[in-house]
Every structure is written in C-alpha cells, then in structure tokens.
Design an enzyme around this catalytic site. Sequence first.
Site, mmCIF file in Angstrom:
data_model
loop_
_atom_site.group_PDB
_atom_site.id
_atom_site.type_symbol
_atom_site.label_atom_id
_atom_site.label_comp_id
_atom_site.label_asym_id
_atom_site.label_seq_id
_atom_site.Cartn_x
_atom_site.Cartn_y
_atom_site.Cartn_z
ATOM 1 N N SER A 17 0.527 -1.254 0.433
ATOM 2 C CA SER A 17 0.166 -0.008 0.278
ATOM 3 C C SER A 17 1.075 0.758 -0.247
ATOM 4 O O SER A 17 1.582 1.266 -1.169
ATOM 5 C CB SER A 17 -0.863 -0.131 1.324
ATOM 6 O OG SER A 17 -1.526 0.405 1.109
ATOM 7 N N ASP A 38 -8.133 -3.465 -7.087
ATOM 8 C CA ASP A 38 -7.033 -2.794 -6.658
ATOM 9 C C ASP A 38 -8.421 -2.218 -4.497
ATOM 10 O O ASP A 38 -9.303 -1.312 -5.587
ATOM 11 C CB ASP A 38 -6.767 -1.900 -6.251
ATOM 12 C CG ASP A 38 -5.783 -1.461 -4.891
ATOM 13 O OD1 ASP A 38 -4.485 -2.220 -5.103
ATOM 14 O OD2 ASP A 38 -5.699 -0.514 -4.101
ATOM 15 N N HIS A 94 -6.472 -5.676 -1.971
ATOM 16 C CA HIS A 94 -5.469 -4.952 -1.348
ATOM 17 C C HIS A 94 -4.433 -5.406 -0.112
ATOM 18 O O HIS A 94 -4.766 -6.069 0.576
ATOM 19 C CB HIS A 94 -6.174 -3.132 -0.924
ATOM 20 C CG HIS A 94 -5.032 -2.103 -0.902
ATOM 21 N ND1 HIS A 94 -4.759 -2.094 -1.554
ATOM 22 C CD2 HIS A 94 -4.669 -1.666 0.415
ATOM 23 C CE1 HIS A 94 -3.879 -0.400 -1.305
ATOM 24 N NE2 HIS A 94 -4.029 -0.539 -0.018
#
Length: 397
Positions: free
Chosen positions: A178, A274, A342
């Site tokens: 991330s 995502d 994610h």
Amino acid sequence: MAAAAASGAWLTRAATVLVLGFVVASAKAGDVDMVFLESAVSKEAVCLDGSPPVYHFSPGSGAGANNWLVHMEGGGWCSNAVECSVRKGNFRGSSKFMRPLSFSGILGGSQKYNPDFYNWNRVKIRYCDGSSFTGDVETVETSTNLHYRGARVWNAIIEDLLARGMSKAQNALLSGCSAGGLAAILHCDRFRDLLPATAKVKCFSDAGYFVDGKDITGNNFVRTFYKDVVNLHGSAKNLPASCTSKLSPDMCFFPQNVVPTLRTPLFILNAAYDAWQIKNVVAPSAADKKKTWAQCKLDIKSCSSSQLTTLQNFRTEFLAALPRPEQSPPSLSMFIDSCYAHCQSGSQDTWLAEDSPTVEKMQIGRAVGDWFHDREVSRRIDCPYPCNPTCKNRDDD
C-alpha cells in the site's frame, strides 16, 4: 535509561532492553522483536507525534545470513493537520501505540511457505508519518505538535540496518504494501545506491501502484489529495529527481510517472480491482455523497451492472497506466490479478499456500522468487473479473 523506561511503559506485556541507543521489545512466542530507535530522536527522525520510529527485525541464518528483505508497512496518508492529528492517537502516527507482531507471507520464516526469503534478515519498518516516508519539514507548529519527518525516519532506520550488517549485503529486496508499496517505488533507486555495488538489489511493490484516475463525478480527487500530501509534508525534495526534473512533485507521487525512470529492477504486484483505489480513487466519499456505492465498495459481488461497468473501465485505465514493455527495462515483472483486494504479500494464504491466488497457474510467492533469483521475468496480467476462481477478495493494509 529514562528513554528505555518511557518506551517500556508503551508496551504492555513486553520486556524491553536498551542497547546502543535503541530499545528492543518482544512479547509472546511467535512475535518478532520491535526495535524502538531512540537514537533517531536526536536526529529529529520521529513519528508524527515526536515518538521514536520502530522496526521489527528477524535475523538471517545459514545461506541467508547476508541477505536482507526490508518491508515497509502501509496505512494511507494524511493531507492536512486534522487528519495527521487523528493519526497521532494511534499506531499510524505514534510508536506509543505499536505492539509486537508476527511475520507471515513474504516475511514468513517457513522454508515451505516462503522458500526464497525465509532465512534472510527480515525487517518490517513501521509506518507512522503519513507521507510514504517522504516528509521533511523542519518547523513544528506549537498548536499541533506535528512532526512531518517521514524521510528522516526512513534514512535513520536504513542507517541502523546498514550498521547491523546490511552494508555487506549480497542480496537485498526493498518491499512494501500500500503506502509502503508506493514508498518501495519512490525509494527504490536510493536504496540501491546505499548498498554494495556487488550486491543484487531489487524492489517489490505490493498494492502500491496508485493511478492518476478520475472518480465517478469526473474529477481528479486523488490528484488533489496527493498534491495536499506532498505540500503538507514537504515531500518534493525527497521524490525521485528522475521524475521531478520533468514533472511537478505531486505528479511524482504517482508510480506511473516514476517507474519508467527507475534504474533498479522492480516487481509490481497489484489487483486490477484494487480495493483501496475503488474506494478512494473511483468512488471516494466526496464523490458519492448519497452512498450509492457503499455496498459495492464493501463487496464486489454486491455491485450493480452499471457499477461493474465502471469497475471494468477502471481496470482498463489501470492497465493503461502500467509501463509498456518499450517504456521499461526487461527486468520489470508484473503480477496483476483480477481480485478485489489490497495487499497480497503479507498473508500466507495469498502469498504462497495450497489455495493462494494464481495467474497462469503461478502463485504470487513463486513469481516473486523466480524474478528475484533470475529464474523467470514475467508479466502476468489476469483476465477480467469474475474470471479467476482462486481470488481471495480482501482489503488488508
């Protein structure tokens, strides 16, 4: 010893030991030692609230004793003083709230489930600055007591790891998830330059390829957001000069503008759908005031046909933002699955397990290992949703 006592007070159930300017804390079996880098405070390399930075360290062994995997935690960004002040009250902005944790996935210590990295020196850098480790503002406002020092935190921790033995690394991989995955791209060439010229050094970004896309109202919400982050944290001077020499600093927060300029081999792992980008790039709350996307954002199976069309259009936009073969070095690898997810490298069930996600019959952990060790450089791009039954839809950070 006052610093050690203070740090010890932050860790319930933990034992602390002060060694050469840092506090090492550990808790229950299976947890990985925390290193509170007290010596960084004098360098003003601190979390948003002024507390010392932290990393977790598991030493290498055997053939992996001189190999290093440095993984950066994710957790979004803060674009104004109000958002950053909220983070001061939790582990996203203060090491006072951090606790020991265990390693899994790419950081796991099992030869069976992490064969290429299990015996390396494995490090997880905790994220407490809100700028993907790019901030460096000298002034600290009295009213907020916010320290925008992400780049200093990164430098201080890397310096400490170099002193621990990383300066003699034979192999090294800078990775992240991330916001940490974005950091792995932004710091990639800098990391390469700090290590021996003889070392094999590469970078791996998991769910860090955030695209410059439009939201459901046609506005560039994420572009404005990133511009605010860069301005607030003073990030410009810490973004890759290979990009900022051509584009404005805020545009160099987007990987699509940075990756083509990198000198160091990179692996991009991302879901084409995502989950974070669907929630914050495609349908952010500011663009979805009636919350018509609320259920869709929670579960892709709840999306209407028109919403699915929007998601398929986002996939097309995402794929178009990836570097084309002629734009990138032949060492660039990709694994783009069709999951609504994610971050997929930090959990064993998505990294490398009997039922972990595959693209072209290849699992993520094996694809990354093959790429790092030059067994195979591949660009695997999945078919559109819902074609892949191996997906594990999740939103980890």
